[in-house]
Enzyme design. Structure first.
Site, PDB file in Angstrom:
ATOM      1  N   ASP A   1       0.866  -1.158   0.000  1.00 29.85           N
ATOM      2  CA  ASP A   1       0.000   0.000   0.000  1.00 29.85           C
ATOM      3  C   ASP A   1       0.912   1.220   0.000  1.00 29.85           C
ATOM      4  OD1 ASP A   1      -2.251   1.632   0.419  1.00 29.85           O
ATOM      5  OD2 ASP A   1      -1.801   1.674   2.558  1.00 29.85           O
TER       6      ASP A   1
ATOM      7  N   THR B   1      -0.063   4.948   1.093  1.00 28.04           N
ATOM      8  CA  THR B   1      -0.251   5.885   2.184  1.00 28.04           C
ATOM      9  C   THR B   1      -0.192   5.154   3.517  1.00 28.04           C
ATOM     10  OG1 THR B   1      -1.788   6.881   0.670  1.00 28.04           O
ATOM     11  CG2 THR B   1      -1.678   7.808   2.868  1.00 28.04           C
TER      12      THR B   1
ATOM     13  N   GLY C   1      -4.775   3.611  -3.643  1.00 23.36           N
ATOM     14  CA  GLY C   1      -6.034   4.252  -4.012  1.00 23.36           C
ATOM     15  C   GLY C   1      -5.792   5.647  -4.553  1.00 23.36           C
ATOM     16  N   ASP C   2      -4.538   6.085  -4.449  1.00 29.17           N
ATOM     17  CA  ASP C   2      -4.213   7.450  -4.860  1.00 29.17           C
ATOM     18  C   ASP C   2      -4.184   7.598  -6.368  1.00 29.17           C
ATOM     19  OD1 ASP C   2      -4.015   9.335  -2.949  1.00 29.17           O
ATOM     20  OD2 ASP C   2      -2.091   8.577  -2.212  1.00 29.17           O
TER      21      ASP C   2
ATOM     22  N   LYS D   1      -7.410  -4.575  -5.025  1.00 24.18           N
ATOM     23  CA  LYS D   1      -6.115  -4.899  -4.428  1.00 24.18           C
ATOM     24  C   LYS D   1      -6.019  -6.395  -4.190  1.00 24.18           C
ATOM     25  CE  LYS D   1      -4.973  -0.643  -1.974  1.00 24.18           C
ATOM     26  NZ  LYS D   1      -4.578  -0.062  -0.693  1.00 24.18           N
TER      27      LYS D   1
ATOM     28  N   ASN E   1      -8.503  -0.647   4.140  1.00 21.40           N
ATOM     29  CA  ASN E   1      -8.620  -0.972   2.723  1.00 21.40           C
ATOM     30  C   ASN E   1      -7.570  -1.979   2.259  1.00 21.40           C
ATOM     31  OD1 ASN E   1      -6.543   0.776   3.086  1.00 21.40           O
ATOM     32  ND2 ASN E   1      -6.945   1.987   1.248  1.00 21.40           N
TER      33      ASN E   1
END
Lengths: 973, 350
Positions: A213, A215, A491-492, A586, A609
């Protein structure tokens, strides 16, 4: 036999599968998604009783422990098999080894497993977390036949019952070592690493794909205004230092935490004070930063807290504040700033909102001087398109942008335009008209903004650091050297993800990028196929290419028909970045790689997430100590920092793998040696099932006499030091490719054991064949032969453990020599207890006779020597012929130790040279491929990135219009 | 927990630090000895082991060769007897035969007489377990619970003493040795006792307590294949009779091999035989009782001496020689590899 799950070279060494245990309740997170709709009756008692939200992740309670535990244990095929054997042994006159020789060890094993379960469940109760793993060992079916029963019982120990116990204990201890590692302890949050399961330790040593991931995992989720370029002059940028930092050996340099994370360059303010030619521009630049945004200030006491929906803007406003341009208040129609002590009020006429399409945002203000001005910040390309012909500094700024981007900084270009009253009024009319349109208003508005955002004058650019966690680039570099493929799933947005890719050095400027952004299945298919074709022969090999794909395209790419070409493409790239992916995607990506590539996958993340992918991957790692605990609670291992992954994988993983495999191979070896001897003896005794050894000597073989060496191998073995493991990440490949444990190695060990058993049986047999071994002419019996052979077996097997040991700790000595001593003591005692205790009549007087026998002592030297000379000769010959990397590193370690630390410090020292030489040799990469397909973008990135909430119910301009911080301030005062 | 003592808890710090101990054990930094396979240690140990093994091996082979041994297969030499014994109904008919042999040289030192059996699977599982060690301790035990079956009791319920297949099949030939000196025949004096393990004779085998031996075994019967009851195994020597008879004790130690020999007698070193067996003509007088044709076996009688290292078996010496040769050869091979690749090995020195 333990059956292997995989046919390929990568085997999970114990045959243990990671799978959710259906017996234990599903975890809380899984329940959340599938909660059915509830009907709530108003003003009356609820008619149906809903489940309460008490989450139990523990496996047992006091009442359910025994039945549930026993059920679980018996479900393990191995235990069921042993129970079956133990039951068979109860049939009188069938068992050659007595009635209790299997039952007692089985009970012992169950007790150990029970204690382990209790300890682990106690932890679960404490942490209220779920770790649900189950072990299965499949076995070949066993034929029946009364006559065969005897043989089954005789050879049942070929599936070493003790192996299971040993592994349980070994893995448990390995997990403890992870928990105890002070290098993985994060003092800031007082968080040590935590192994939440002990069954996956060895998989940590085999990881080939890492899904991370962004962040909170790679980054701290803190943005800092780091550098800027104003009117062609950079501030906060020190290229010399940077270049040094990026040089080879990271370990020599201070970790990046120690360097300043804030903008720190006194020249900027000096230039304003000293009336530098660009002073005006600097002031304008800072004013823009303080005015052009949608941040809302909140005053708490004397400090102002900025509430920013965009962390980038927050960073810019804070940066401006630090430089003396303090944004102090906002009213619905104005912004109040404190510019170097002077309070200025800017009337906000319009906010031209940000959208990812526009890649810029602007405000139109009336300055305190009464002029109309448009302030604009945005992506380099959109700003540069709109610059006026008079705009200066374009080339310098572009050049600076490139520098910033190389470092992975998030850049924005800053520009302004002076507006004439007329043109503004004209535009305002258009704007007012547009803003009342019902159809496609957003698009129309964008078109309308376009009209006024032109003829901009460039001021410069900002560079914001999306602060990485400490040591992230170093860790990633190390992991890449260890040939772990790293995929970032975030997710960015694409720009953000790309920037992080650069800043954590996953992508370098020399790498080609493949961007896949399509919005239909056909387009995706076409694009992927095209890229695959372009790669040509390089497809399937690792290329110096990064693949960047967004969640929207991924939706199509993951569909059944396109999946394969996506996978082909992705696996041919050195780095893969998936942006704008949903939590479900993901885990889908992880699942796809897990299923199609025969490799161990690891997912690391910190938030809710990431739970999906953490659970899907073979190994799930959670970042602990931050926001929610969901990721941690669903993970197998929890660490506080991404950089700890390095030690977790390269040291703990590789070691655990090595240890577990050595332990397993050794357990097989020692059991094959002993039990094949029984087979040889069967040739001599007409296959009657008679055993050569006393039954309890066999029974205690794995429990006492050779019990310790597997433990020391499994717990204390280390092929080289922690430092070397980290310094030479290439060592990880040994475990990653399962060089230490595959079918070949397994059979190699079995064949070696076979040869040993031949020597160990036939040598003494031939020596004792003529039955005249004593000088007083006395005879011997079968057990005399058996005890001699058994002693040789124990000695040989213990010495073999010694050969396998590369690091002899005091425990290794204890295990090797202690085991031999234990047998000798037991032998002495056991030969004297009949008829005091009604057991072992055959053993009476054996020890005295054996130890008095000259042949025994001669054999004690020559038989183990004959066995082990072969092993040593083979290893030595191989070693002389070609040294593996591991052996070279080991040699280097010894040399370094011998030369002493003084030499190491001496930069001209030989040892250092050698190390450097080895380092260089290892660092030498395969020459970069000359291939550059036209489809591959050799793009020069300028690092634009900006995050802002979009398409909200309330637009950003509405938000800022609804605040009046001056009012509130007045009220409070 | 070190942290607790060394740092006083700070204000507001409710719980102790979770920082792990920085101990060598927990940080996996225990001091360790790391043996290295350097070319010097490898070669020196290989050549040393090789030389040592070769030397010891040669000594062992030479000493084993100095053992004098005479082995005579008499299973067919008494063909009448072997035929007679094929029919078990003739069990109480005596059968004698004699076997002559000549010693060309003296056999000096202690001379041991063994009987040897071939193809007799004493190591068969059902055979090995068929005994009652508790009974042999002289205890009045219920042998039904032992593995003696089918040699436990007779149909009338009389228990067998000793029970079990091992005891039942005891070797019951009698072998006497005569020295033919100038037409006079001298019986070679043989020792019947002192041939078994001390623990067997004194701990493991005990006669039942009674005023005399025959009453001690009252209510029991001899095993079916025996010609006389257990208390008549040696009528001359009270301490060699019943369960503690040496021949019986030795038989009860079952061999690991299908071909084996058991110590039968030792030559008593007196008179002409003080130095061993002088050269000359000898005769074995054999009372032939033990049938071997049933299981296609052979019977031998063996006269042998021993040396410091044991008997005539040269295998141990051969094993040493082979191991020594292998180690030396391995040493040479590694030397060859080393010399051939020396350039490659100096990689770091470049």
């Amino acid at each position: 036999m333990l059956s292997q799950e995989n046919d390929g070279p990568v085997c999970s060494p114990s045959g243990y599968k990671k799978a959710d245990d259906e017996m234990s309740g599903a975890t809380s997170s899984a329940d959340l998604d599938e909660a059915p709709a509830r009907t709530i009756y108003l003003n009356q008692p609820q008619q149906s009783k809903f489940r309460d939200n008490w989450v139990s992740t523990a496996k047992y309670s006091v009442v359910t422990f025994l039945p549930r535990f026993l059920y679980e244990q018996i479900r393990k095929a191995a235990n069921a098999f042993f129970l079956f054997i133990a039951l068979l042994q109860q049939i009188p006159d069938v068992s050659p080894t007595g009635r209790y020789t299997t039952l007692v060890p089985l009970l012992f094993i169950l007790t150990i497993a029970g204690i382990k379960e209790i300890i682990e469940d106690y932890k679960r109760h404490k942490a209220d977390s779920a770790v649900n793993k189950k072990k299965t060992i499949e076995m070949l079916s066993v034929n029946f036949g009364y006559n065969l029963l005897t043989f089954i019982i005789l050879y049942n120990n070929l599936i070493p019952i003790s192996l299971l116990v040993t592994l349980e204990v070994v893995k448990f201890t390995q997990a403890l070592f992870i928990n105890w590692d002070i290098d993985m302890y994060y003092p800031e949050t007082d968080t040590p690493a935590m192994a939440r399961t002990s069954n996956l330790n060895e998989e940590l040593g085999q990881v080939k794909y890492l899904f991370s991931d962004k962040t909170g995992t790679l980054t701290c989720n803190i943005m800092n205004f780091k550098k800027c370029s104003i009117a062609g002059v950079t501030y906060g940028h020190f290229p010399e230092l940077e270049r040094e930092r990026s040089s080879e050996d990271f370990s020599q340099l201070p970790p990046s935490t120690s360097e300043s994370c804030e903008f720190d360059d006194p020249r900027l303010l000096q230039n304003i004070e000293n009336d530098h030619p660009t002073a005006v521009h600097i002031q304008e630049f800072l004013t823009l930063l303080a005015v052009c945004h949608t941040v809302v200030p909140e005053r708490q006491g004397n400090t102002i807290i900025y509430q920013a929906s965009s962390p980038d803007e927050g960073a810019l406003v804070k940066g401006a504040k630090k430089l003396g341009y303090v944004f102090t208040g906002r009213t619905p129609h104005s912004v109040i700033i404190d510019a170097l002590g002077k309070e200025k009020t800017f009337e906000i006429l319009n906010v031209l909102e940000f959208s990812s399409n526009r890649k810029r945002m602007s405000v139109i203000v009336r300055t305190p001087a009464g002029k109309l001005r448009l302030y604009c910040k945005g992506a380099d390309n959109v700003i540069f398109e709109r610059l006026s012909k008079d705009s200066q500094y374009m080339e310098q700024t572009l050049c600076h942008l490139e520098y910033f981007a190389t470092e992975g900084l998030r850049t924005l270009c800053i520009a302004y335009a002076d507006l004439s009253e007329n043109s503004y009024r004209e535009w305002l009319n258009v704007y007012n008209e547009t803003s009342t349109v019902l159809k496609d208003r957003a698009q129309k508005l964008e078109e309308c903004y376009e009209i006024i955002e032109k003829d901009l004058l460039l001021l410069g650019a900002t560079a914001i650091e999306d602060r990485l966690q400490a040591g992230v680039p170093e860790t990633i570099a190390t992991l890449i050297k260890a040939e772990i493929k790293i995929w970032i799933l975030t997710g960015d947005k694409q720009e953000t993800a790309l920037n992080i890719g650069y800043s954590c050095r996953l992508i370098s400027q020399s790498m080609s990028l493949i961007l896949v952004n399509e919005d239909s299945l056909d387009a995706t298919r076409a694009s992927l196929t095209q890229h695959c074709t372009n790669l040509g022969e390089s497809l399937g090999k690792e290329n110096d290419i990064a693949l960047i794909i967004d969640g929207h395209t991924l939706k199509y790419a993951l569909s059944f028909e396109v999946r394969q070409s996506f996978l082909d493409l992705a696996l041919s790239c050195k780095a893969v970045i998936c942006c704008r992916v949903s939590p479900l995607q993901k885990s889908e990506i992880v699942d796809m790689v897990k299923k199609h590539v025969n490799a161990i996958t690891l997912a690391i993340g910190d938030g809710a997430n990431d739970v999906g992918m953490i659970q899907t991957a073979h190994v799930g790692v959670g970042i602990s100590g931050n926001e929610g605990m969901q990721a941690t609670n669903c993970s197998d291992y929890a660490i506080a920092q991404f950089s700890y992954l390095e030690k977790l994988l390269l040291v703990h993983g590789a070691w655990s793998y090595n240890r577990v495999t050595k332990c397993i191979l050794y357990c097989f070896y020692k059991n094959v040696v002993l039990y094949i001897i029984e087979l040889w003896f069967a040739f001599v005794n007409g296959f009657s099932g008679q055993i050569l050894f006393e039954r309890w000597c066999i029974g205690l073989y794995n429990v006492i006499f050779t019990a310790l060496p597997p433990f020391t191998l499994g717990i204390f073995e280390r092929s080289c030091t922690q430092d070397s493991m980290l310094r030479f990440p290439q060592l990880y490949k040994i475990t990653q490719n399962a060089d230490g444990f595959n079918t070949r190695v397994f059979w190699g060990h079995c064949i070696n054991a076979l040869i040993h058993s031949i020597i160990l049986f036939w040598f003494p047999l031939k020596v004792l064949e003529h039955d005249a071994v004593f000088t007083n002419g006395q005879g011997i019996d079968y057990l005399f032969v058996g005890n001699i052979v058994y002693t040789y077996v124990v000695v040989t097997v213990c010495l073999k453990a010694g050969l396998e040991t590369t690091a002899w700790t005091r425990f290794s000595h204890l295990a090797v020599w202690g085991s031999m001593l234990l047998w000798l003591v037991f032998f002495g005692v056991y030969s004297a207890i009949w008829p005091t205790l009604p057991i072992a009549p055959d053993m009476l007087g054996q020890a005295g006779m054996v130890l008095r026998c000259g042949y025994f002592w001669f054999g004690l030297f020559v038989v183990p020597t004959a066995c082990l000379v072969k092993d040593v000769a083979w290893t030595a010959a191989k070693h002389t012929y070609h040294k593996t990397l591991l052996e070279q590193v080991q040699e280097l370690e010894t040399k370094t130790r011998e030369l002493g630390k003084a030499m190491l410090r001496d930069s001209n020292g030989k040892s250092v040279n050698e190390r450097d030489h080895l380092l260089k040799r290892l660092g030498r990469k395969t020459p970069p491929s000359l291939f550059r397909a036209h489809s591959v973008q050799q793009s020069v990135s300028h690092g634009y990135a900006f995050s802002q909430e979009e398409h909200g119910v309330v637009s950003q301009s509405e938000v800022v219009r609804s605040y009046d911080t001056t009012k509130r301030r007045a009220e409070i005062e | 927990m070190k942290n607790k003592t060394s740092f006083p808890p700070q204000e507001g710090e409710a719980r102790p630090s979770r920082c792990p101990d920085n101990s060598a054990f927990k940080q996996q930094k225990l001091p360790a000895w790391k043996p290295q396979l350097t070319i010097a240690t490898v070669l020196s140990s290989f050549f040393l082991i090789g030389a040592f093994c070769l030397a010891v091996g040669v000594c062992l082979v030479l000493s084993a060769n100095s053992v004098r041994e005479i082995q005579i297969d008499y299973s067919d030499k008494c063909s009448d007897c072997s035929k007679l014994r094929e029919n078990s109904s003739n069990w109480n008919k005596e059968c004698h035969c004699s076997v002559n042999f000549t010693l060309k040289e003296d056999i000096l030192g202690d001379v041991f007489m063994y009987y040897g059996l071939q193809n007799f699977y004493q190591n068969h599982r059902r055979y090995v377990i068929s005994r009652s060690d508790a009974q042999l301790l002289g205890r009045n035990v219920n042998i039904q619970k032992s593995y003696c079956a089918p040699f436990t009791t007779y149909r009338n319920g009389t228990p067998m003493a000793p029970c079990g297949a091992i005891a039942n099949s005891m070797f019951n030939d009698t072998i006497d040795l005569f020295y033919n000196l100038n037409s006079s025949v001298i019986q070679v004096p043989l020792l019947r006792t002192g041939n078994s393990w001390w623990t067997d004779k004194n701990v493991k085998f005990r006669n039942p307590e009674s005023y005399n031996l025959s009453s001690a075994f009252a209510g029991t019967a001899r095993p079916p294949y025996w010609q006389k009851p257990v208390y008549l195994l040696d009528e001359e020597d009270e301490r060699n009779n019943g369960y503690i008879n040496d021949d019986f004790i030795i038989w009860m130690r079952v061999s690991a091999f299908a071909t084996f020999r058991n110590l039968y007698r030792r030559v008593r070193r007196i008179r002409q035989f003080a130095d061993g067996l002088p050269a000359g003509n000898y005769t074995f007088h054999i009372s032939y009782n033990f049938p071997v044709t049933k299981f296609k076996g052979r019977k031998h009688v063996i006269l042998s001496t021993v040396v410091w290292s044991g008997g005539s078996n040269p295998f141990l010496g051969i094993a040493y020689v082979v191991t020594g040769t292998a180690a030396t050869l391995a040493g040479f091979v590694i030397t060859a590899i080393h010399l051939k690749l020396r350039k490659k090995k100096t990689y770091f020195q470049k």
